[in-house]
Design an enzyme around this catalytic site. Structure first.
Site, short mmCIF file in Angstrom:
data_model
loop_
_atom_site.label_atom_id
_atom_site.label_comp_id
_atom_site.label_asym_id
_atom_site.label_seq_id
_atom_site.Cartn_x
_atom_site.Cartn_y
_atom_site.Cartn_z
N HIS A 18 11.20 36.82 56.67
CA HIS A 18 10.61 36.00 55.59
C HIS A 18 11.18 34.59 55.64
O HIS A 18 10.45 33.60 55.51
CB HIS A 18 10.96 36.60 54.22
CG HIS A 18 10.31 37.91 53.91
ND1 HIS A 18 11.01 38.99 53.43
CD2 HIS A 18 9.01 38.32 54.00
CE1 HIS A 18 10.17 40.00 53.23
NE2 HIS A 18 8.96 39.62 53.57
N LYS A 42 4.30 49.65 41.49
CA LYS A 42 4.99 49.90 42.76
C LYS A 42 6.48 50.06 42.48
O LYS A 42 7.08 49.21 41.81
CB LYS A 42 4.74 48.71 43.69
CG LYS A 42 4.89 49.04 45.17
CD LYS A 42 4.38 47.87 46.00
CE LYS A 42 5.00 47.89 47.38
NZ LYS A 42 4.65 46.70 48.14
N ARG A 96 3.24 39.31 62.45
CA ARG A 96 4.28 39.76 63.38
C ARG A 96 3.68 40.25 64.69
O ARG A 96 4.23 40.04 65.76
CB ARG A 96 5.08 40.91 62.74
CG ARG A 96 5.91 40.47 61.56
CD ARG A 96 6.39 41.63 60.75
NE ARG A 96 5.26 42.32 60.14
CZ ARG A 96 5.35 43.21 59.17
NH1 ARG A 96 6.55 43.57 58.72
NH2 ARG A 96 4.29 43.78 58.66
N SER A 134 10.53 44.85 55.20
CA SER A 134 11.43 45.23 54.11
C SER A 134 11.53 46.75 54.03
O SER A 134 12.60 47.30 53.78
CB SER A 134 10.90 44.68 52.78
OG SER A 134 10.86 43.29 52.81
O1 PNS Z 1 4.61 41.30 51.19
P1 PNS Z 1 3.34 42.05 50.92
O2 PNS Z 1 3.63 43.21 50.00
O3 PNS Z 1 2.64 42.43 52.19
O4 PNS Z 1 2.36 41.06 50.12
C1 PNS Z 1 1.06 41.45 49.76
C2 PNS Z 1 0.45 40.45 48.76
C3 PNS Z 1 1.39 40.19 47.60
C4 PNS Z 1 0.18 39.15 49.47
C5 PNS Z 1 -0.90 41.04 48.26
O5 PNS Z 1 -0.72 42.36 47.88
C6 PNS Z 1 -1.48 40.25 47.09
O6 PNS Z 1 -1.89 39.13 47.22
N1 PNS Z 1 -1.49 40.89 45.89
C7 PNS Z 1 -1.93 40.27 44.67
C8 PNS Z 1 -3.20 40.93 44.14
C9 PNS Z 1 -4.41 40.40 44.87
O7 PNS Z 1 -4.71 39.23 44.86
N2 PNS Z 1 -5.13 41.31 45.52
C10 PNS Z 1 -6.33 41.01 46.27
C11 PNS Z 1 -5.95 40.48 47.62
S1 PNS Z 1 -7.36 39.93 48.50
#
Ligand code: PNS
Length: 168
Positions: A18, A42, A96, A134
Site C-alpha cells: 500500500h 466486515k 499486483r 493484508s
Molecule cells: O482494499 P480493498 O478491500 O480491495 O478495497 C475495496 C474498495 C474499498 C475499493 C471497494 O470495496 C469499494 O470501493 N467499496 C465502497 C462501496 C462501493 O463503492 N461499491 C461499489 C464499487 S463499484
C-alpha cells in the site's frame, strides 16, 4: 486546480505494498487521500481509529517527503459518491498481477458509470510486493510466520498486541 486522487481500501492492516502505491501516487498528484472504507459488515483486525492512526504514523515516518500532500480519511457508502464529494480527479488502485485485473475492471467501470468524470488510474505494484495482501499478512502472522519487510515494523507491533489480546 488541485489534482486530487483517492486511494481507497480496507487497509486492515496497511502493508508495504500500500505504501508503495501511496508514494507512486504522491509523485503524480497534488493531493492523495488515503480513504479507509467503513464497512460494519466486515470483521476486521483493527478498528477504523486504529487504522487511521497507524497509517498516519507510518506515512509521517516512511513517506515524510510526501506527507504534506497525503490526507487520511474514512468513507462509507459508494466510493463514486465520496470521490465526487471530494472533487477528486482520480481513484488510484494498485494492480499486483493480472489476476487483480478482472475485479478492478468491474469496479472501475461501475465507478465510471456512477461518476463519469472520475478516472480510475491503475498503478503497477512494486514487484517485491506483487504477492502481498493484508489477508495473507494476517494469516501468516497469526500462525507465527515471519512478515518482516512486508508491513512497517509499527504494524508488526500493533498486530502482536492484538494477538496477545486474542484477536484473529
Ligand atoms: O482494499 P480493498 O478491500 O480491495 O478495497 C475495496 C474498495 C474499498 C475499493 C471497494 O470495496 C469499494 O470501493 N467499496 C465502497 C462501496 C462501493 O463503492 N461499491 C461499489 C464499487 S463499484
Amino acid at each position: 486546480m488541485t489534482r486530487r486522487a483517492i486511494y481507497p481500501g480496507s487497509f486492515d492492516p496497511v502493508t508495504c505494498g500500500h505504501l508503495d502505491i501511496v508514494e507512486r501516487a504522491s509523485r503524480m498528484f497534488d493531493e492523495v487521500v488515503v480513504a479507509i472504507l467503513v464497512n460494519p459488515n466486515k470483521t476486521s483486525m483493527f478498528t477504523i481509529d486504529e487504522r487511521i492512526e497507524t497509517i498516519r504514523e507510518v506515512i509521517n515516518s516512511r513517506l515524510e517527503k510526501f506527507s504534506a500532500k497525503i490526507v487520511v480519511d474514512t468513507f462509507g457508502g459508494l466510493l463514486a459518491e465520496y470521490a465526487t464529494q471530494q472533487q477528486a480527479q482520480a481513484v488510484v488502485r494498485g494492480i499486483r498481477a493480472i489476476s487483480d485485473y478482472d475485479y478492478e475492471q468491474q469496479l472501475a467501470l461501475m465507478n465510471r458509470r456512477l461518476a463519469p468524470t472520475v478516472e480510475t488510474v491503475f498503478l503497477l505494484s512494486a514487484q517485491e510486493y506483487s504477492f502481498l495482501s493484508s489477508r495473507l499478512v494476517k494469516e501468516v502472522f497469526t500462525y507465527g510466520g515471519n512478515i518482516d519487510g512486508l508491513v512497517p515494523s509499527l504494524v508488526i507491533e500493533r498486530m502482536s498486541e492484538k494477538l496477545a489480546k486474542g484477536a484473529k
